[in-house]
Design a protein around this motif. Structure first.
Motif, short mmCIF file in Angstrom:
data_model
loop_
_atom_site.label_atom_id
_atom_site.label_comp_id
_atom_site.label_asym_id
_atom_site.label_seq_id
_atom_site.Cartn_x
_atom_site.Cartn_y
_atom_site.Cartn_z
N ALA A 1 36.60 -51.75 36.39
CA ALA A 1 35.51 -52.71 36.28
C ALA A 1 34.20 -51.95 36.10
O ALA A 1 34.12 -50.76 36.43
CB ALA A 1 35.44 -53.58 37.53
N PHE A 2 33.22 -52.63 35.57
CA PHE A 2 31.89 -52.02 35.46
C PHE A 2 30.83 -53.10 35.48
O PHE A 2 31.11 -54.27 35.21
CB PHE A 2 31.76 -51.15 34.20
N GLY A 3 29.62 -52.69 35.87
CA GLY A 3 28.51 -53.64 35.89
C GLY A 3 27.26 -52.97 35.33
O GLY A 3 26.89 -51.89 35.77
N VAL A 4 26.67 -53.63 34.33
CA VAL A 4 25.49 -53.08 33.65
C VAL A 4 24.30 -54.00 33.91
O VAL A 4 24.44 -55.22 33.84
CB VAL A 4 25.70 -53.03 32.12
N GLY A 5 23.14 -53.43 34.19
CA GLY A 5 21.92 -54.23 34.27
C GLY A 5 21.37 -54.42 32.87
O GLY A 5 21.05 -53.46 32.18
N LEU A 6 21.31 -55.69 32.42
CA LEU A 6 20.90 -55.95 31.04
C LEU A 6 19.45 -55.53 30.79
O LEU A 6 19.12 -54.90 29.78
CB LEU A 6 21.09 -57.43 30.72
N GLU A 7 18.56 -55.89 31.72
CA GLU A 7 17.15 -55.53 31.56
C GLU A 7 17.00 -54.01 31.45
O GLU A 7 16.19 -53.51 30.67
CB GLU A 7 16.32 -56.03 32.75
N ARG A 8 17.80 -53.31 32.25
CA ARG A 8 17.71 -51.86 32.23
C ARG A 8 18.00 -51.32 30.82
O ARG A 8 17.32 -50.45 30.31
CB ARG A 8 18.69 -51.28 33.24
N ILE A 9 19.03 -51.90 30.19
CA ILE A 9 19.38 -51.49 28.82
C ILE A 9 18.24 -51.83 27.85
O ILE A 9 17.84 -51.01 27.02
CB ILE A 9 20.67 -52.20 28.34
N ALA A 10 17.70 -53.06 28.00
CA ALA A 10 16.61 -53.48 27.09
C ALA A 10 15.39 -52.58 27.26
O ALA A 10 14.78 -52.14 26.29
CB ALA A 10 16.25 -54.94 27.35
#
Ligand code: DAH
Length: 340
Positions: free
Chosen positions: A308-317
């Motif tokens: 599993a993995f979890g990404v912060g979308l804002e962080r990517i943006a």
């Protein structure tokens, strides 16, 4: 005497009609001749003084005179109306060859662009995109993810509770549980969505932000599948020469757990302001799904494994578009959004 009078009225009227340069001037002429107190009308009124034997003859003449004047008025009216129309058409002429005004088109929000990019990458690898609820039971947000009552991780994620059992999800990880409970295996999904934490607003925090959860469950899934998948993801997102590094970490629902860093795409690892001199930038949390988590959702950990993995979308943006303050993403200032 009447006949001379008629003659001169007619001549004068025809002349005035011809000279009338506009519709209102023409109307003035009509009123002066044919109106209640008009010249011809008063001749008609004078008919009673005409000798009875003369009346039919004079009457015919008067009628002829009136017909002529009316016909002339009608002609002049048509002429003036058509001139007025020509004038108006000339004035209102539209040049259809002029270039049109440029219409301002809306822009996609940087979060949306980043999300679509992420979805494109994972859909390309055969992942399904699923959604989970923003209002969640404690069980899905914590309990089923191996975060029981009294676990310190529960305090770390300052939670907005609706009541003792219902809350605004603090992470998208609960969608893992919803998917596993459906009992359809294998699973290969990402799940983007809004999460909530009782945080103060500053340049890197917001009480509401977005995560993208990932989950793969199948037979014989190992940590090398996780590494290969996330390394490919990083190269697709940040460029072909992007390197990844996994640092051991702890999450209650994965074992082992890791955080993944990518080589700084600005300085390519040399160290710059962007990566705070590190050469590496942390972008996500990940790990092998904890056997206890599988079991709780009815999956036999001896048969199935997963990552599993979890990404912060804002962080990517923020990283991708070099935005240094998260608040800009939420203010919806057109001058900011126009740049994307
Ligand atoms: N839910 C974690 C958080 O909000 C992020 C995360 C880490 C998700 C590891 C995962 C994972 O699925 O495996 O911080």
């Amino acid at each position: 005497m009447i006949m001379d009078n008629l003659q001169s009225i007619q001549e004068k009227a025809l002349k005035q009609i011809e000279e009338a340069g506009a519709l209102d001037a023409l109307n003035d002429v009509r009123v002066a001749i044919l109106g209640k107190k008009g010249e011809l009308t008063s001749v008609l009124k004078g008919m009673k003084d005409v000798a009875a034997e003369e009346r039919p003859k004079i009457g015919t003449l008067v009628n002829e005179c009136r017909d002529k004047i009316e016909a002339a008025l009608e002609d002049a009216k048509e002429r003036l109306e058509s001139a007025a129309m020509d004038e108006r058409l000339k004035r209102e002429k539209i040049d259809v060859t002029l270039p049109a005004d440029k219409k301002a088109l809306g822009h996609r929000h940087p979060n949306t662009i980043a999300l679509e990019e992420l979805e494109r990458i994972f859909i390309g690898m055969g992942y399904e995109v699923v959604e989970g609820p923003e209002i969640e039971k404690d069980y899905y947000n914590f309990e089923a993810l191996n975060i029981p009552e009294g676990h310190p991780a529960k305090d770390e994620q300052d939670t907005f509770y609706i009541n003792g059992d219902i809350l605004l999800r603090t992470q998208t990880s609960g969608t893992q549980v919803h998917e596993m409970e459906k009992g359809r295996l294998p699973i290969k999904m990402i799940s983007p969505g809004r999460v909530f934490r009782a945080d103060e607003v500053d340049a890197t925090h917001s009480p509401s932000f977005h995560q993208v959860e990932g989950l793969v469950i199948d037979k014989n899934i190992s940590f090398s599948d996780l590494k290969g998948t996330l390394a490919l993801f990083a190269r697709e997102l940040f460029g072909e020469d992007t390197k990844v590094k996994f640092r051991p970490h702890h999450f209650p629902f994965t074992e082992p757990s890791a955080e993944m860093d990518v080589s700084c795409f600005k300085c390519h690892g040399k160290g710059c302001r962007f990566c705070k001199g590190e050469g590496w930038i942390e972008i996500l949390g990940c790990g092998m799904v904890h056997p206890h988590v599988l079991e709780m959702s009815g999956i036999d950990p001896d048969e199935y494994t997963g990552f599993a993995f979890g990404v912060g979308l804002e962080r990517i943006a923020l990283l991708k578009y070099e935005i240094d303050d998260m608040r800009l993403l939420y203010e919806n200032d057109i001058r900011f959004l126009n740049q994307f």
